[in-house]
Motif scaffolding. Structure first.
Motif, PDB file in Angstrom:
ATOM      1  N   GLU A  63       0.730  -1.225   0.226  1.00  0.00           N
ATOM      2  CA  GLU A  63       0.120  -0.216  -0.114  1.00  0.00           C
ATOM      3  C   GLU A  63       0.989   0.946   0.280  1.00  0.00           C
ATOM      4  OE1 GLU A  63      -3.243   0.071   2.436  1.00  0.00           O
ATOM      5  OE2 GLU A  63      -4.026  -1.555   1.880  1.00  0.00           O
ATOM      6  N   SER A  64       2.097   1.238  -0.499  1.00  0.00           N
ATOM      7  CA  SER A  64       2.501   2.285  -0.525  1.00  0.00           C
ATOM      8  C   SER A  64       2.943   3.440  -1.463  1.00  0.00           C
ATOM      9  CB  SER A  64       4.820   1.636  -0.812  1.00  0.00           C
ATOM     10  OG  SER A  64       4.725   0.798   0.096  1.00  0.00           O
ATOM     11  N   ILE A  65       2.390   4.277  -1.156  1.00  0.00           N
ATOM     12  CA  ILE A  65       2.238   5.566  -2.411  1.00  0.00           C
ATOM     13  C   ILE A  65       3.486   5.678  -2.641  1.00  0.00           C
ATOM     14  CG2 ILE A  65       1.769   8.231  -2.512  1.00  0.00           C
ATOM     15  CD1 ILE A  65       1.079   7.861   0.518  1.00  0.00           C
ATOM     16  N   LEU A  66       3.134   6.110  -4.555  1.00  0.00           N
ATOM     17  CA  LEU A  66       3.996   6.103  -5.550  1.00  0.00           C
ATOM     18  C   LEU A  66       3.944   7.763  -5.254  1.00  0.00           C
ATOM     19  CD1 LEU A  66       2.515   3.808  -8.250  1.00  0.00           C
ATOM     20  CD2 LEU A  66       3.727   3.360  -6.258  1.00  0.00           C
ATOM     21  N   ALA A  91      -4.615  11.149  -4.338  1.00  0.00           N
ATOM     22  CA  ALA A  91      -4.816  11.074  -3.777  1.00  0.00           C
ATOM     23  C   ALA A  91      -6.197   9.700  -4.477  1.00  0.00           C
ATOM     24  CB  ALA A  91      -5.744  11.273  -2.773  1.00  0.00           C
ATOM     25  N   PHE A  92      -6.040  10.686  -5.682  1.00  0.00           N
ATOM     26  CA  PHE A  92      -7.594   9.841  -6.056  1.00  0.00           C
ATOM     27  C   PHE A  92      -6.822   8.322  -7.012  1.00  0.00           C
ATOM     28  CE2 PHE A  92      -9.439   8.828 -10.748  1.00  0.00           C
ATOM     29  CZ  PHE A  92     -10.659   9.125 -10.489  1.00  0.00           C
ATOM     30  N   ASP A  93      -5.709   8.269  -7.823  1.00  0.00           N
ATOM     31  CA  ASP A  93      -4.838   7.176  -8.056  1.00  0.00           C
ATOM     32  C   ASP A  93      -4.451   6.176  -7.422  1.00  0.00           C
ATOM     33  OD1 ASP A  93      -5.098   8.540 -10.935  1.00  0.00           O
ATOM     34  OD2 ASP A  93      -2.689  10.189 -10.728  1.00  0.00           O
ATOM     35  N   TYR A  94      -3.666   7.284  -6.293  1.00  0.00           N
ATOM     36  CA  TYR A  94      -3.748   6.167  -4.503  1.00  0.00           C
ATOM     37  C   TYR A  94      -5.251   5.301  -4.621  1.00  0.00           C
ATOM     38  CZ  TYR A  94      -2.430   4.838  -0.516  1.00  0.00           C
ATOM     39  OH  TYR A  94      -2.327   3.938   0.777  1.00  0.00           O
ATOM     40  N   VAL A  95      -6.175   5.390  -4.248  1.00  0.00           N
ATOM     41  CA  VAL A  95      -7.220   4.393  -4.017  1.00  0.00           C
ATOM     42  C   VAL A  95      -8.162   4.193  -5.106  1.00  0.00           C
ATOM     43  CG1 VAL A  95      -7.803   5.844  -2.317  1.00  0.00           C
ATOM     44  CG2 VAL A  95      -9.169   6.568  -4.381  1.00  0.00           C
ATOM     45  N   LYS A  96      -7.735   4.095  -6.422  1.00  0.00           N
ATOM     46  CA  LYS A  96      -8.365   3.708  -7.637  1.00  0.00           C
ATOM     47  C   LYS A  96      -6.731   2.270  -7.635  1.00  0.00           C
ATOM     48  CE  LYS A  96      -9.402   4.655 -12.448  1.00  0.00           C
ATOM     49  NZ  LYS A  96      -9.432   5.002 -13.773  1.00  0.00           N
ATOM     50  N   ARG A  97      -5.881   2.754  -7.667  1.00  0.00           N
ATOM     51  CA  ARG A  97      -4.728   1.703  -7.915  1.00  0.00           C
ATOM     52  C   ARG A  97      -5.395   0.746  -6.897  1.00  0.00           C
ATOM     53  NH1 ARG A  97       0.293   1.330  -5.948  1.00  0.00           N
ATOM     54  NH2 ARG A  97       0.086   3.134  -4.646  1.00  0.00           N
ATOM     55  N   LEU A  98      -4.456   1.318  -5.549  1.00  0.00           N
ATOM     56  CA  LEU A  98      -5.385  -0.094  -4.868  1.00  0.00           C
ATOM     57  C   LEU A  98      -6.395  -0.679  -4.974  1.00  0.00           C
ATOM     58  CD1 LEU A  98      -3.915   1.000  -1.482  1.00  0.00           C
ATOM     59  CD2 LEU A  98      -2.704  -0.091  -3.426  1.00  0.00           C
ATOM     60  N   ALA A 105      -7.471  13.449   2.240  1.00  0.00           N
ATOM     61  CA  ALA A 105      -6.454  14.312   1.521  1.00  0.00           C
ATOM     62  C   ALA A 105      -6.525  16.187   2.057  1.00  0.00           C
ATOM     63  CB  ALA A 105      -6.548  14.095   0.313  1.00  0.00           C
ATOM     64  N   ILE A 106      -5.843  16.291   2.641  1.00  0.00           N
ATOM     65  CA  ILE A 106      -6.317  17.699   3.197  1.00  0.00           C
ATOM     66  C   ILE A 106      -4.695  18.431   1.863  1.00  0.00           C
ATOM     67  CG2 ILE A 106      -4.487  17.931   4.779  1.00  0.00           C
ATOM     68  CD1 ILE A 106      -6.593  19.280   5.747  1.00  0.00           C
ATOM     69  N   ASP A 107      -5.242  19.612   1.283  1.00  0.00           N
ATOM     70  CA  ASP A 107      -3.986  20.667   0.193  1.00  0.00           C
ATOM     71  C   ASP A 107      -3.924  19.101  -0.898  1.00  0.00           C
ATOM     72  OD1 ASP A 107      -4.647  23.093   1.948  1.00  0.00           O
ATOM     73  OD2 ASP A 107      -3.180  22.073   3.105  1.00  0.00           O
ATOM     74  N   GLY A 108      -4.365  17.951  -0.899  1.00  0.00           N
ATOM     75  CA  GLY A 108      -3.801  17.446  -2.196  1.00  0.00           C
ATOM     76  C   GLY A 108      -2.895  16.983  -1.852  1.00  0.00           C
ATOM     77  N   LYS A 109      -2.405  16.393   0.212  1.00  0.00           N
ATOM     78  CA  LYS A 109      -1.615  15.720   0.561  1.00  0.00           C
ATOM     79  C   LYS A 109      -2.321  14.212   0.988  1.00  0.00           C
ATOM     80  CE  LYS A 109       2.100  15.425   3.713  1.00  0.00           C
ATOM     81  NZ  LYS A 109       2.011  15.017   4.693  1.00  0.00           N
ATOM     82  N   ILE A 110      -1.901  13.395   0.828  1.00  0.00           N
ATOM     83  CA  ILE A 110      -2.749  11.914   1.142  1.00  0.00           C
ATOM     84  C   ILE A 110      -2.325  11.619   3.062  1.00  0.00           C
ATOM     85  CG2 ILE A 110      -2.706   9.746   1.530  1.00  0.00           C
ATOM     86  CD1 ILE A 110      -2.057   9.817  -1.776  1.00  0.00           C
ATOM     87  N   ILE A 111      -3.327  11.223   3.440  1.00  0.00           N
ATOM     88  CA  ILE A 111      -2.725  11.477   5.488  1.00  0.00           C
ATOM     89  C   ILE A 111      -3.308  10.187   5.343  1.00  0.00           C
ATOM     90  CG2 ILE A 111      -3.989  12.213   7.377  1.00  0.00           C
ATOM     91  CD1 ILE A 111      -2.485  14.985   5.919  1.00  0.00           C
ATOM     92  N   GLY A 112      -2.969   9.860   5.697  1.00  0.00           N
ATOM     93  CA  GLY A 112      -2.702   8.202   6.076  1.00  0.00           C
ATOM     94  C   GLY A 112      -2.950   7.817   7.730  1.00  0.00           C
TER      95      GLY A 112
END
Length: 188
Positions: free
Chosen positions: A33-36, A41-48, A73-80
């Motif tokens: 589940e590493s972020i590329l 965030a959109f691409d991340y959840v779609k890929r996973l 996500a806030i300000d485009g940054k993924i919050i894990g």
């Protein structure tokens, strides 16, 4: 109809899917589940969600798989998910008094086709005091949760407004999931 499989160990997703009166099995695949680098965030959840569905289909080829992944996500940054108390407090400080996005990627697949959607819900957080954070951390609820909170639990008291799907914030947007099940012909 093929066997329906939820690709998740999340009790929240299991509860949400159960609301649809569907019979399903659970198989939680192990995926990276590493972020590329530079991944949204959109691409991340779609890929996973797609990777989870494909991982289950390797083991259960005749299944129809429902896979999902949720992030904040806030300000485009993924919050894990919080890695420590200090990390949770940093997350809440970023969310405090602001609106953020909760995105869930959903994939419904069988061995010949897959359909995906990404749902975004806007969530407004009240301004949190240090006492609010201490009390909430002490409940244990923030552990293992994207954004370090659970809207369906104690954290609801800190959320004055959402715009979009409530079930998405919990972890599985039900309306969109049903549409994907219909697309793969798992539902009429």
């Amino acid at each position: 109809m093929a066997n329906l499989v939820l690709a998740s160990s999340s009790p929240r997703r299991r509860e949400l899917l159960s609301q649809l009166s569907l019979t399903f099995d659970i198989f939680s695949p192990e995926i990276d589940e590493s972020i590329l680098q530079n991944e949204t965030a959109f691409d991340y959840v779609k890929r996973l969600s797609l990777h989870k569905a494909k991982a289950v289909l390797l083991h259960q080829q005749d299944a129809i798989v429902i896979a999902a992944d949720t992030t904040v996500a806030i300000d485009g940054k993924i919050i894990g998910k919080p890695e420590s108390k200090q990390h949770a407090f940093a997350i809440w400080s970023a969310l405090s008094g602001r609106e953020h996005d909760v995105l869930t990627g959903v994939c419904v697949a069988d061995r010949t086709q897959y359909f995906q959607d990404v749902v975004c819900t806007k969530v407004q957080f009240q301004t949190l005091s240090l006492d609010d954070m201490e009390r909430y951390w002490a409940t244990g609820e923030p552990l293992g949760k994207a954004g370090a909170y659970a809207i369906q639990g104690i954290a609801a008291q800190y959320i004055p407004k959402i715009s979009g799907s409530y079930s998405n914030v919990v972890g599985l947007p039900l309306y969109e999931t049903v549409q994907l099940l219909k697309a793969v012909k798992a539902l009429n």
